[in-house]
Enzyme design. Sequence first.
Site, PDB file in Angstrom:
ATOM      1  N   ARG A 274      34.401 -74.790  -9.937  1.00 60.95           N
ATOM      2  CA  ARG A 274      34.824 -74.968 -11.260  1.00 60.95           C
ATOM      3  C   ARG A 274      33.586 -74.283 -12.138  1.00 60.95           C
ATOM      4  O   ARG A 274      33.423 -74.420 -13.253  1.00 60.95           O
ATOM      5  CB  ARG A 274      34.799 -76.338 -11.894  1.00 60.95           C
ATOM      6  CG  ARG A 274      35.962 -76.853 -11.225  1.00 60.95           C
ATOM      7  CD  ARG A 274      37.382 -76.411 -11.257  1.00 60.95           C
ATOM      8  NE  ARG A 274      38.365 -76.968 -10.402  1.00 60.95           N
ATOM      9  CZ  ARG A 274      38.624 -76.607  -9.131  1.00 60.95           C
ATOM     10  NH1 ARG A 274      38.338 -75.571  -8.571  1.00 60.95           N
ATOM     11  NH2 ARG A 274      39.384 -77.428  -8.329  1.00 60.95           N
TER      12      ARG A 274
ATOM     13  N   SER B 148      41.408 -82.057 -15.782  1.00 67.02           N
ATOM     14  CA  SER B 148      40.367 -83.093 -15.452  1.00 67.02           C
ATOM     15  C   SER B 148      39.287 -82.994 -16.311  1.00 67.02           C
ATOM     16  O   SER B 148      38.752 -81.743 -16.678  1.00 67.02           O
ATOM     17  CB  SER B 148      39.687 -82.527 -14.098  1.00 67.02           C
ATOM     18  OG  SER B 148      40.741 -82.617 -13.049  1.00 67.02           O
TER      19      SER B 148
ATOM     20  N   GLU C 111      33.959 -80.906 -17.213  1.00 69.16           N
ATOM     21  CA  GLU C 111      34.532 -79.689 -16.730  1.00 69.16           C
ATOM     22  C   GLU C 111      35.320 -79.178 -17.972  1.00 69.16           C
ATOM     23  O   GLU C 111      35.122 -77.966 -18.328  1.00 69.16           O
ATOM     24  CB  GLU C 111      35.556 -80.163 -15.633  1.00 69.16           C
ATOM     25  CG  GLU C 111      36.579 -79.008 -15.023  1.00 69.16           C
ATOM     26  CD  GLU C 111      37.184 -79.340 -13.988  1.00 69.16           C
ATOM     27  OE1 GLU C 111      36.779 -80.044 -13.057  1.00 69.16           O
ATOM     28  OE2 GLU C 111      38.343 -78.724 -13.862  1.00 69.16           O
TER      29      GLU C 111
HETATM   30  C1  LIG Z   1      47.898 -80.905 -17.202  1.00 72.15           C
HETATM   31  C2  LIG Z   1      46.767 -79.835 -16.664  1.00 72.15           C
HETATM   32  C3  LIG Z   1      46.412 -79.750 -15.160  1.00 72.15           C
HETATM   33  C4  LIG Z   1      45.267 -78.987 -14.830  1.00 72.15           C
HETATM   34  N1  LIG Z   1      45.117 -78.701 -13.680  1.00 72.15           N
HETATM   35  C5  LIG Z   1      43.909 -78.058 -13.125  1.00 72.15           C
HETATM   36  C6  LIG Z   1      43.763 -77.963 -11.717  1.00 72.15           C
HETATM   37  O1  LIG Z   1      44.567 -78.448 -10.722  1.00 72.15           O
HETATM   38  N2  LIG Z   1      42.643 -76.986 -11.338  1.00 72.15           N
HETATM   39  C7  LIG Z   1      41.791 -76.278 -12.426  1.00 72.15           C
HETATM   40  O2  LIG Z   1      41.013 -75.614 -11.831  1.00 72.15           O
HETATM   41  N3  LIG Z   1      42.231 -76.624 -13.652  1.00 72.15           N
HETATM   42  C8  LIG Z   1      43.019 -77.497 -14.019  1.00 72.15           C
HETATM   43  N4  LIG Z   1      43.288 -77.664 -15.423  1.00 72.15           N
HETATM   44  C9  LIG Z   1      42.529 -76.919 -16.337  1.00 72.15           C
HETATM   45  C10 LIG Z   1      43.014 -75.403 -16.678  1.00 72.15           C
HETATM   46  O3  LIG Z   1      44.137 -75.263 -16.645  1.00 72.15           O
HETATM   47  C11 LIG Z   1      41.893 -74.426 -16.059  1.00 72.15           C
HETATM   48  O4  LIG Z   1      40.621 -74.588 -16.133  1.00 72.15           O
HETATM   49  C12 LIG Z   1      42.563 -73.198 -16.580  1.00 72.15           C
HETATM   50  O5  LIG Z   1      41.843 -72.111 -15.533  1.00 72.15           O
HETATM   51  C13 LIG Z   1      42.006 -72.761 -17.885  1.00 72.15           C
HETATM   52  O6  LIG Z   1      42.576 -71.601 -18.308  1.00 72.15           O
HETATM   53  P1  LIG Z   1      42.731 -71.333 -19.840  1.00 72.15           P
HETATM   54  O7  LIG Z   1      43.766 -69.968 -20.242  1.00 72.15           O
HETATM   55  O8  LIG Z   1      43.616 -72.266 -20.469  1.00 72.15           O
HETATM   56  O9  LIG Z   1      41.556 -71.179 -20.372  1.00 72.15           O
HETATM   57  P2  LIG Z   1      40.957 -71.852 -21.864  1.00 72.15           P
HETATM   58  O10 LIG Z   1      40.997 -73.260 -21.640  1.00 72.15           O
HETATM   59  O11 LIG Z   1      41.682 -71.358 -22.799  1.00 72.15           O
HETATM   60  O12 LIG Z   1      39.349 -71.628 -21.626  1.00 72.15           O
HETATM   61  C14 LIG Z   1      38.412 -72.291 -20.552  1.00 72.15           C
HETATM   62  C15 LIG Z   1      37.344 -71.328 -20.453  1.00 72.15           C
HETATM   63  O13 LIG Z   1      37.876 -70.014 -19.785  1.00 72.15           O
HETATM   64  C16 LIG Z   1      36.977 -69.044 -20.774  1.00 72.15           C
HETATM   65  N5  LIG Z   1      38.021 -67.826 -20.982  1.00 72.15           N
HETATM   66  C17 LIG Z   1      39.413 -67.975 -21.263  1.00 72.15           C
HETATM   67  N6  LIG Z   1      39.813 -66.735 -21.023  1.00 72.15           N
HETATM   68  C18 LIG Z   1      38.917 -65.925 -20.720  1.00 72.15           C
HETATM   69  C19 LIG Z   1      38.951 -64.502 -20.763  1.00 72.15           C
HETATM   70  N7  LIG Z   1      39.699 -63.709 -20.847  1.00 72.15           N
HETATM   71  N8  LIG Z   1      37.564 -63.897 -20.536  1.00 72.15           N
HETATM   72  C20 LIG Z   1      36.491 -64.582 -20.437  1.00 72.15           C
HETATM   73  N9  LIG Z   1      36.611 -66.031 -20.621  1.00 72.15           N
HETATM   74  C21 LIG Z   1      37.623 -66.627 -20.693  1.00 72.15           C
HETATM   75  C22 LIG Z   1      37.012 -69.696 -22.203  1.00 72.15           C
HETATM   76  O14 LIG Z   1      35.984 -69.074 -23.041  1.00 72.15           O
HETATM   77  C23 LIG Z   1      36.572 -71.151 -21.714  1.00 72.15           C
HETATM   78  O15 LIG Z   1      35.309 -71.054 -21.417  1.00 72.15           O
HETATM   79  C24 LIG Z   1      44.456 -78.315 -15.822  1.00 72.15           C
HETATM   80  C25 LIG Z   1      44.699 -78.424 -17.057  1.00 72.15           C
HETATM   81  C26 LIG Z   1      45.873 -79.287 -17.457  1.00 72.15           C
HETATM   82  C27 LIG Z   1      46.247 -79.154 -19.211  1.00 72.15           C
END
Ligand SMILES: Cc1cc2nc3c(=O)[nH]c(=O)nc-3n(C[C@H](O)[C@H](O)[C@H](O)COP(=O)(O)OP(=O)(O)OC[C@H]3O[C@@H](n4cnc5c(N)ncnc54)[C@H](O)[C@@H]3O)c2cc1C
Length: 324
Positions: A183, A232, A302
């Site tokens: 992660r 998480s 996380e």
């Molecule tokens: C119900 C639920 C279930 C989930 N299950 C999982 C799972 O099983 N496994 C898992 O790994 N995660 C899980 N997550 C967490 C989340 O979905 C992941 O971490 C996902 O990859 C985050 O993507 P996001 O677009 O929402 O990023 P954001 O939450 O908007 O940002 C997360 C990070 O990524 C960075 N970021 C976003 N876009 C960019 C870009 N274009 N360039 C550079 N940096 C960027 C941001 O600056 C920040 O640091 C879950 C979340 C929820 C709500």
Amino acid sequence: MKQVNGEKLLTSLGDGVKNLRGRLTPNAPMDRVTWFQAGGLAELMFQPHDAEDLATFLKMLPQEVPLTVVGVGSNLLVRDGGIPGVVVRLSAKGFGQLDLMGDNRIKAGAICPDKHLAAMAMDNGIGGFAFYYGIPGSIGGALRMNAGANGGETAERLVEVHAVDREGNEHVLSNEDMGYSYRHSSASKDLIFTHAVFEGYPEDRAKIRADMDAVRQHRETVQPVKEKTGGSTFKNPEGHSAWSLIDEAGGRGLMNGGAQMSSLHCNFMINIGHATGYDLEYLGEMVRQRVFDKSGIKLEWEIKRLGIFMPGREVRPFQGATTE
Ligand SMILES: Cc1cc2nc3c(=O)[nH]c(=O)nc-3n(C[C@H](O)[C@H](O)[C@H](O)COP(=O)(O)OP(=O)(O)OC[C@H]3O[C@@H](n4cnc5c(N)ncnc54)[C@H](O)[C@@H]3O)c2cc1C
């Protein structure tokens, strides 16, 4: 009380912004972006039209203005004082494309939902992407977080990432350059990922479909996927599950204001009503303290916490923490 002043920041950028094709929004509410539906304002939000527009904007943005990029907010806790400076939110039009490249490769824009990549791979008989079907984030978030689930993770499928730096210069990073661990990516925090190339392997479509269905069904049973959550809350410490440490420390169902550790999956924090960023972060630190007191283990966040506190509503890291 508002702590950021987007109108002033926008004015300070001068007439150059008139040449931009994307949208600039002063004082943009981040509770409309985050899955928690909580948090303060982004001082100035920029939604670039495409990669060229983004580079133009970055070249004109003074170095002293803080810059933050967000995806779809499924892993974000935004503090109530807001996010100073500019928040970049990529537009689906310019950064949401998915292209089949041949040789089991797929090019995906950084705001493309992980689920869409999984679905395209399935349609084309490309294996290795079913795990993305259960992750509600975007490709940009997955690249930054090394998102993974059900035995798969981003690092296994990634070929290369295209990005722009703080000055608007383009970069191409190999899988190795991303410095992946659990992660986490050690790639420079300055980089905004614009798109990436992934590679899978030939697989029977019915088998992929069955894997994707299993991922969905499993999640709906064990995770509060219909709640306002950030996934998480803490990383699993080496050799432990965060949820079981939280459970043993009495954290299941624990509440603070409008925030609660889910009774269904106690490593998921949920907004049960009108939680503030303060309610959520304070609850997280309460849980870290309890787990440390019970097991001596320091849980690591996380969820990414962004922005500044409201005066008088600061959350101090729990006593056992050595950093932060
Ligand atoms: C119900 C639920 C279930 C989930 N299950 C999982 C799972 O099983 N496994 C898992 O790994 N995660 C899980 N997550 C967490 C989340 O979905 C992941 O971490 C996902 O990859 C985050 O993507 P996001 O677009 O929402 O990023 P954001 O939450 O908007 O940002 C997360 C990070 O990524 C960075 N970021 C976003 N876009 C960019 C870009 N274009 N360039 C550079 N940096 C960027 C941001 O600056 C920040 O640091 C879950 C979340 C929820 C709500």
